[in-house]
Design a protein around this motif. Structure first.
Motif, PDB file in Angstrom:
ATOM      1  N   UNK A  64      -6.275  33.139  71.541  1.00  0.00           N
ATOM      2  CA  UNK A  64      -6.472  31.834  70.871  1.00  0.00           C
ATOM      3  C   UNK A  64      -5.783  31.878  69.503  1.00  0.00           C
ATOM      4  N   UNK A  65      -5.941  32.977  68.774  1.00  0.00           N
ATOM      5  CA  UNK A  65      -5.266  33.109  67.466  1.00  0.00           C
ATOM      6  C   UNK A  65      -3.748  33.029  67.627  1.00  0.00           C
ATOM      7  N   UNK A  66      -3.243  33.620  68.718  1.00  0.00           N
ATOM      8  CA  UNK A  66      -1.788  33.653  68.915  1.00  0.00           C
ATOM      9  C   UNK A  66      -1.223  32.253  69.163  1.00  0.00           C
ATOM     10  N   UNK A  67      -2.110  31.319  69.503  1.00  0.00           N
ATOM     11  CA  UNK A  67      -1.651  29.949  69.792  1.00  0.00           C
ATOM     12  C   UNK A  67      -1.280  29.200  68.517  1.00  0.00           C
ATOM     13  N   UNK A  68      -1.783  29.680  67.384  1.00  0.00           N
ATOM     14  CA  UNK A  68      -1.513  29.024  66.100  1.00  0.00           C
ATOM     15  C   UNK A  68      -0.010  28.984  65.847  1.00  0.00           C
ATOM     16  N   UNK A  69       0.531  27.789  65.630  1.00  0.00           N
ATOM     17  CA  UNK A  69       1.962  27.596  65.371  1.00  0.00           C
ATOM     18  C   UNK A  69       2.868  27.959  66.550  1.00  0.00           C
ATOM     19  N   UNK A  70       2.317  28.307  67.703  1.00  0.00           N
ATOM     20  CA  UNK A  70       3.131  28.731  68.848  1.00  0.00           C
ATOM     21  C   UNK A  70       2.942  27.807  70.043  1.00  0.00           C
ATOM     22  N   UNK A  71       1.704  27.329  70.231  1.00  0.00           N
ATOM     23  CA  UNK A  71       1.399  26.470  71.379  1.00  0.00           C
ATOM     24  C   UNK A  71       0.947  25.096  70.900  1.00  0.00           C
ATOM     25  N   UNK A  72       1.231  24.088  71.730  1.00  0.00           N
ATOM     26  CA  UNK A  72       0.822  22.714  71.393  1.00  0.00           C
ATOM     27  C   UNK A  72      -0.570  22.397  71.923  1.00  0.00           C
ATOM     28  N   UNK A  73      -1.039  23.191  72.873  1.00  0.00           N
ATOM     29  CA  UNK A  73      -2.365  22.936  73.433  1.00  0.00           C
ATOM     30  C   UNK A  73      -2.859  24.152  74.189  1.00  0.00           C
ATOM     31  N   UNK A  74      -4.164  24.175  74.410  1.00  0.00           N
ATOM     32  CA  UNK A  74      -4.785  25.266  75.173  1.00  0.00           C
ATOM     33  C   UNK A  74      -5.666  24.662  76.266  1.00  0.00           C
ATOM     34  N   UNK A  75      -5.535  25.226  77.478  1.00  0.00           N
ATOM     35  CA  UNK A  75      -6.474  24.922  78.564  1.00  0.00           C
ATOM     36  C   UNK A  75      -7.324  26.176  78.713  1.00  0.00           C
ATOM     37  N   UNK A  76      -8.633  26.029  78.517  1.00  0.00           N
ATOM     38  CA  UNK A  76      -9.502  27.213  78.454  1.00  0.00           C
ATOM     39  C   UNK A  76     -10.660  27.124  79.436  1.00  0.00           C
ATOM     40  N   UNK A  77     -10.659  28.066  80.398  1.00  0.00           N
ATOM     41  CA  UNK A  77     -11.862  28.293  81.197  1.00  0.00           C
ATOM     42  C   UNK A  77     -12.445  29.598  80.689  1.00  0.00           C
ATOM     43  N   UNK A  78     -13.441  29.486  79.824  1.00  0.00           N
ATOM     44  CA  UNK A  78     -14.006  30.678  79.181  1.00  0.00           C
ATOM     45  C   UNK A  78     -15.052  31.356  80.061  1.00  0.00           C
ATOM     46  N   UNK A  79     -15.240  30.856  81.296  1.00  0.00           N
ATOM     47  CA  UNK A  79     -16.230  31.461  82.193  1.00  0.00           C
ATOM     48  C   UNK A  79     -17.595  31.459  81.509  1.00  0.00           C
ATOM     49  N   UNK A  80     -18.359  32.525  81.721  1.00  0.00           N
ATOM     50  CA  UNK A  80     -19.725  32.569  81.164  1.00  0.00           C
ATOM     51  C   UNK A  80     -19.732  32.607  79.636  1.00  0.00           C
ATOM     52  N   UNK A  81     -18.621  33.017  79.001  1.00  0.00           N
ATOM     53  CA  UNK A  81     -18.575  32.996  77.523  1.00  0.00           C
ATOM     54  C   UNK A  81     -18.804  31.582  76.983  1.00  0.00           C
ATOM     55  N   UNK A  82     -18.440  30.592  77.800  1.00  0.00           N
ATOM     56  CA  UNK A  82     -18.655  29.184  77.421  1.00  0.00           C
ATOM     57  C   UNK A  82     -20.057  28.952  76.886  1.00  0.00           C
ATOM     58  N   UNK A  83     -21.017  29.628  77.524  1.00  0.00           N
ATOM     59  CA  UNK A  83     -22.419  29.294  77.296  1.00  0.00           C
ATOM     60  C   UNK A  83     -23.025  29.993  76.087  1.00  0.00           C
ATOM     61  N   UNK A  84     -22.309  30.991  75.525  1.00  0.00           N
ATOM     62  CA  UNK A  84     -22.940  31.710  74.391  1.00  0.00           C
ATOM     63  C   UNK A  84     -21.983  32.311  73.378  1.00  0.00           C
ATOM     64  N   UNK A  85     -20.669  32.174  73.562  1.00  0.00           N
ATOM     65  CA  UNK A  85     -19.777  32.875  72.616  1.00  0.00           C
ATOM     66  C   UNK A  85     -19.443  32.020  71.384  1.00  0.00           C
ATOM     67  N   UNK A  86     -20.193  32.260  70.320  1.00  0.00           N
ATOM     68  CA  UNK A  86     -19.899  31.573  69.055  1.00  0.00           C
ATOM     69  C   UNK A  86     -18.574  32.072  68.490  1.00  0.00           C
ATOM     70  N   UNK A  87     -18.192  33.302  68.844  1.00  0.00           N
ATOM     71  CA  UNK A  87     -16.931  33.857  68.340  1.00  0.00           C
ATOM     72  C   UNK A  87     -15.735  33.116  68.933  1.00  0.00           C
TER      73      UNK A  87
END
Ligand code: DQA
Length: 149
Positions: A64-87
């Motif tokens: 995600x950090x690498x997307x800064x200034x490099x990508x125009x968008x992100x498609x993210x399936x964070x799996x189970x992290x979706x439900x609890x990853x504040x990071x």
């Protein structure tokens, strides 16, 4: 071919097993097959896609950090992290790259813990329940977003 936009497609834990894992929820296509179809659809629209999958939270954050200034968008399936990853949520908020949350299954029709997404508030929108087509809907959503900017 010259691409006008570049999208990072990130898949989190256990999604490498897509195809054999709980096919009633996630279908029988493998992640490679799903990625190939998405890459083809995107490139026909002049969009470059880069794919990454990891079972490790820190790797997903680094991408995600690498997307800064490099990508125009992100498609993210964070799996189970979706439900609890504040990071992961904080990483999306930090880079400010428009991010679409994706789930293949309808998380709202499943167990209670899947009804919460800690990343949804920092994403531009969320798509769930359309199998591998959820990724294509996310692509369409990002394209609409690009047209407006
Ligand atoms: C998922 C839904 C999550 O709850 C689950 O932990 C996954 C996959 C989906 O694509 O439906 O790993 O994100």
């Amino acid at each position: 071919m010259s691409f006008s936009y570049k999208i990072l497609v990130l898949n989190g834990p256990n999604l490498n097993l897509t195809g054999m894992r709980e096919p009633t929820h996630y279908g029988s296509a493998t992640l490679d097959e799903i990625n190939s179809a998405l890459s083809e659809a995107a490139s026909s629209l002049g969009i470059e896609t880069v794919f990454f999958q990891s079972n490790h939270e820190g790797d997903i954050i680094d991408y995600i950090h690498s997307a800064l200034d490099t990508f125009d968008g992100i498609i993210l399936n964070a799996g189970a992290f979706t439900h609890y990853s504040y990071a992961i949520r904080d990483a999306i908020a930090a880079v400010k790259v428009p991010t679409v949350e994706v789930h293949m299954s309808n998380v709202h029709a499943r167990e209670e813990f899947r009804h919460t997404s800690v990343i949804a508030p920092v994403c531009i929108g969320s798509i769930a329940g359309f199998g591998s087509f959820s990724y294509h809907l996310a692509l369409a959503a990002l394209i609409e977003r690009f047209k407006k900017n």
